[in-house]
Write a protein that holds these residues in place. Structure first.
Motif, PDB file in Angstrom:
ATOM      1  N   LEU A 183      41.453  -1.982  22.691  1.00  0.00           N
ATOM      2  CA  LEU A 183      42.069  -0.674  22.522  1.00  0.00           C
ATOM      3  C   LEU A 183      41.619   0.272  23.619  1.00  0.00           C
ATOM      4  CD1 LEU A 183      41.480  -0.122  18.701  1.00  0.00           C
ATOM      5  CD2 LEU A 183      43.571  -0.883  19.805  1.00  0.00           C
ATOM      6  N   SER A 184      42.434   1.245  23.900  1.00  0.00           N
ATOM      7  CA  SER A 184      42.013   2.304  24.812  1.00  0.00           C
ATOM      8  C   SER A 184      40.925   3.126  24.105  1.00  0.00           C
ATOM      9  CB  SER A 184      43.198   3.205  25.174  1.00  0.00           C
ATOM     10  OG  SER A 184      43.588   3.975  24.040  1.00  0.00           O
ATOM     11  N   ILE A 185      40.172   3.862  24.859  1.00  0.00           N
ATOM     12  CA  ILE A 185      39.150   4.740  24.284  1.00  0.00           C
ATOM     13  C   ILE A 185      39.801   5.733  23.328  1.00  0.00           C
ATOM     14  CG2 ILE A 185      37.525   6.608  24.823  1.00  0.00           C
ATOM     15  CD1 ILE A 185      36.346   3.922  25.448  1.00  0.00           C
ATOM     16  N   LYS A 186      40.942   6.264  23.719  1.00  0.00           N
ATOM     17  CA  LYS A 186      41.644   7.239  22.880  1.00  0.00           C
ATOM     18  C   LYS A 186      42.040   6.609  21.545  1.00  0.00           C
ATOM     19  CE  LYS A 186      45.688  10.213  22.704  1.00  0.00           C
ATOM     20  NZ  LYS A 186      46.904  10.651  23.355  1.00  0.00           N
ATOM     21  N   ASP A 187      42.637   5.410  21.577  1.00  0.00           N
ATOM     22  CA  ASP A 187      43.059   4.745  20.344  1.00  0.00           C
ATOM     23  C   ASP A 187      41.862   4.374  19.472  1.00  0.00           C
ATOM     24  OD1 ASP A 187      45.710   4.998  21.086  1.00  0.00           O
ATOM     25  OD2 ASP A 187      45.862   2.935  21.839  1.00  0.00           O
ATOM     26  N   ALA A 188      40.816   3.845  20.081  1.00  0.00           N
ATOM     27  CA  ALA A 188      39.611   3.488  19.318  1.00  0.00           C
ATOM     28  C   ALA A 188      38.989   4.733  18.696  1.00  0.00           C
ATOM     29  CB  ALA A 188      38.602   2.781  20.227  1.00  0.00           C
ATOM     30  N   SER A 189      38.990   5.826  19.438  1.00  0.00           N
ATOM     31  CA  SER A 189      38.438   7.082  18.928  1.00  0.00           C
ATOM     32  C   SER A 189      39.207   7.566  17.708  1.00  0.00           C
ATOM     33  CB  SER A 189      38.474   8.139  20.038  1.00  0.00           C
ATOM     34  OG  SER A 189      38.124   9.395  19.538  1.00  0.00           O
ATOM     35  N   GLN A 190      40.541   7.471  17.764  1.00  0.00           N
ATOM     36  CA  GLN A 190      41.380   7.893  16.633  1.00  0.00           C
ATOM     37  C   GLN A 190      41.089   7.050  15.392  1.00  0.00           C
ATOM     38  OE1 GLN A 190      42.169  10.828  17.364  1.00  0.00           O
ATOM     39  NE2 GLN A 190      44.381  10.766  17.172  1.00  0.00           N
ATOM     40  N   VAL A 191      40.987   5.742  15.571  1.00  0.00           N
ATOM     41  CA  VAL A 191      40.700   4.843  14.450  1.00  0.00           C
ATOM     42  C   VAL A 191      39.335   5.169  13.862  1.00  0.00           C
ATOM     43  CG1 VAL A 191      40.196   2.439  13.817  1.00  0.00           C
ATOM     44  CG2 VAL A 191      42.189   2.972  15.245  1.00  0.00           C
ATOM     45  N   LEU A 192      38.344   5.303  14.720  1.00  0.00           N
ATOM     46  CA  LEU A 192      36.987   5.579  14.236  1.00  0.00           C
ATOM     47  C   LEU A 192      36.899   6.950  13.570  1.00  0.00           C
ATOM     48  CD1 LEU A 192      34.981   4.007  17.173  1.00  0.00           C
ATOM     49  CD2 LEU A 192      35.267   3.086  14.851  1.00  0.00           C
ATOM     50  N   LYS A 193      37.670   7.910  14.060  1.00  0.00           N
ATOM     51  CA  LYS A 193      37.703   9.237  13.441  1.00  0.00           C
ATOM     52  C   LYS A 193      38.259   9.131  12.020  1.00  0.00           C
ATOM     53  CE  LYS A 193      38.958  12.483  16.154  1.00  0.00           C
ATOM     54  NZ  LYS A 193      39.716  13.430  16.989  1.00  0.00           N
ATOM     55  N   LEU A 194      39.322   8.364  11.848  1.00  0.00           N
ATOM     56  CA  LEU A 194      39.892   8.180  10.510  1.00  0.00           C
ATOM     57  C   LEU A 194      38.906   7.470   9.585  1.00  0.00           C
ATOM     58  CD1 LEU A 194      43.549   7.193  11.409  1.00  0.00           C
ATOM     59  CD2 LEU A 194      42.848   9.177  10.060  1.00  0.00           C
ATOM     60  N   LEU A 195      38.219   6.462  10.112  1.00  0.00           N
ATOM     61  CA  LEU A 195      37.259   5.709   9.306  1.00  0.00           C
ATOM     62  C   LEU A 195      35.956   6.474   9.101  1.00  0.00           C
ATOM     63  CD1 LEU A 195      37.722   2.089  10.686  1.00  0.00           C
ATOM     64  CD2 LEU A 195      38.827   3.171   8.724  1.00  0.00           C
ATOM     65  N   GLY A 196      35.772   7.569   9.819  1.00  0.00           N
ATOM     66  CA  GLY A 196      34.573   8.388   9.674  1.00  0.00           C
ATOM     67  C   GLY A 196      34.550   9.195   8.390  1.00  0.00           C
ATOM     68  N   ASP A 197      35.665   9.244   7.691  1.00  0.00           N
ATOM     69  CA  ASP A 197      35.735   9.945   6.402  1.00  0.00           C
ATOM     70  C   ASP A 197      35.335   8.955   5.299  1.00  0.00           C
ATOM     71  OD1 ASP A 197      37.054  12.350   4.761  1.00  0.00           O
ATOM     72  OD2 ASP A 197      37.645  10.434   3.855  1.00  0.00           O
ATOM     73  N   GLN A 198      34.412   9.345   4.443  1.00  0.00           N
ATOM     74  CA  GLN A 198      33.889   8.454   3.408  1.00  0.00           C
ATOM     75  C   GLN A 198      34.987   7.933   2.483  1.00  0.00           C
ATOM     76  OE1 GLN A 198      30.522   9.984   1.238  1.00  0.00           O
ATOM     77  NE2 GLN A 198      30.756   8.489  -0.396  1.00  0.00           N
ATOM     78  N   THR A 199      35.895   8.791   2.083  1.00  0.00           N
ATOM     79  CA  THR A 199      36.974   8.370   1.182  1.00  0.00           C
ATOM     80  C   THR A 199      37.877   7.348   1.863  1.00  0.00           C
ATOM     81  OG1 THR A 199      36.935  10.473  -0.001  1.00  0.00           O
ATOM     82  CG2 THR A 199      38.949   9.160  -0.187  1.00  0.00           C
ATOM     83  N   ARG A 200      38.280   7.614   3.101  1.00  0.00           N
ATOM     84  CA  ARG A 200      39.162   6.681   3.802  1.00  0.00           C
ATOM     85  C   ARG A 200      38.452   5.364   4.095  1.00  0.00           C
ATOM     86  NH1 ARG A 200      41.089  11.636   5.953  1.00  0.00           N
ATOM     87  NH2 ARG A 200      39.803  11.510   7.815  1.00  0.00           N
ATOM     88  N   LEU A 201      37.179   5.418   4.421  1.00  0.00           N
ATOM     89  CA  LEU A 201      36.427   4.185   4.657  1.00  0.00           C
ATOM     90  C   LEU A 201      36.322   3.367   3.374  1.00  0.00           C
ATOM     91  CD1 LEU A 201      34.905   2.470   6.701  1.00  0.00           C
ATOM     92  CD2 LEU A 201      32.839   3.777   6.145  1.00  0.00           C
ATOM     93  N   THR A 202      36.117   4.029   2.249  1.00  0.00           N
ATOM     94  CA  THR A 202      36.070   3.333   0.958  1.00  0.00           C
ATOM     95  C   THR A 202      37.423   2.701   0.645  1.00  0.00           C
ATOM     96  OG1 THR A 202      34.380   4.851   0.138  1.00  0.00           O
ATOM     97  CG2 THR A 202      35.587   3.579  -1.512  1.00  0.00           C
ATOM     98  N   ILE A 203      38.495   3.436   0.877  1.00  0.00           N
ATOM     99  CA  ILE A 203      39.840   2.895   0.658  1.00  0.00           C
ATOM    100  C   ILE A 203      40.040   1.642   1.510  1.00  0.00           C
ATOM    101  CG2 ILE A 203      42.295   3.308   1.131  1.00  0.00           C
ATOM    102  CD1 ILE A 203      41.805   6.246   0.196  1.00  0.00           C
ATOM    103  N   MET A 204      39.666   1.717   2.766  1.00  0.00           N
ATOM    104  CA  MET A 204      39.832   0.561   3.647  1.00  0.00           C
ATOM    105  C   MET A 204      38.976  -0.613   3.163  1.00  0.00           C
ATOM    106  SD  MET A 204      42.121   1.436   5.851  1.00  0.00           S
ATOM    107  CE  MET A 204      41.993   0.393   7.289  1.00  0.00           C
ATOM    108  N   GLY A 205      37.771  -0.328   2.674  1.00  0.00           N
ATOM    109  CA  GLY A 205      36.919  -1.379   2.126  1.00  0.00           C
ATOM    110  C   GLY A 205      37.544  -2.026   0.898  1.00  0.00           C
ATOM    111  N   LEU A 206      38.177  -1.219   0.058  1.00  0.00           N
ATOM    112  CA  LEU A 206      38.857  -1.752  -1.124  1.00  0.00           C
ATOM    113  C   LEU A 206      40.053  -2.620  -0.729  1.00  0.00           C
ATOM    114  CD1 LEU A 206      38.721   1.460  -3.314  1.00  0.00           C
ATOM    115  CD2 LEU A 206      37.649  -0.739  -3.898  1.00  0.00           C
TER     116      LEU A 206
END
Length: 114
Positions: free
Chosen positions: A6-29
């Motif tokens: 991924l580009s740095i920009k795309d990776a940054s966007q993904v990591l920013k979304l996963l940086g939220d506890q609720t969204r990370l939990t959803i992704m884990g589920l």
């Protein structure tokens, strides 16, 4: 599956979304499961509109996909997205979320929207 860089920009966007506890939990589920919005509401003890906002952000970024089944919307990881290998790697470093789904099932609420 071939690993996509991924580009740095795309990776940054993904990591920013996963940086939220609720969204990370959803992704884990969703790592090994498909879940209905009502299940997230029950597990995360949040309102349906709040859960829907988190899911909208993940869907708009292409990280999850949705499928309507009757009146209900089910979500799963989008394994075809370029960022899937990054997401998979991140999810390997968080606690397994299956226990939450097992508890939901034991309480008789696993698929409470049927």
């Amino acid at each position: 599956m071939e690993k996509t860089v991924l580009s740095i920009k795309d990776a940054s966007q993904v990591l920013k979304l996963l940086g939220d506890q609720t969204r990370l939990t959803i992704m884990g589920l969703l790592k090994n499961n498909e879940c209905c919005v009502c299940e997230f509401v029950e597990i995360l003890d949040m309102s349906q509109p709040a859960i829907s906002q988190h899911l909208r952000k993940l869907r708009d970024a292409g990280l999850v996909k949705e499928q309507r089944k009757g009146h209900w919307m089910f979500y799963s990881l989008n394994q075809e997205d370029d960022s899937f290998s990054l997401i998979s790697e991140v999810l390997e470093h968080i606690p397994d979320q299956r226990e939450k789904l097992i508890q939901l099932e034991q309480s008789g609420k696993r698929i409470c929207c049927d």
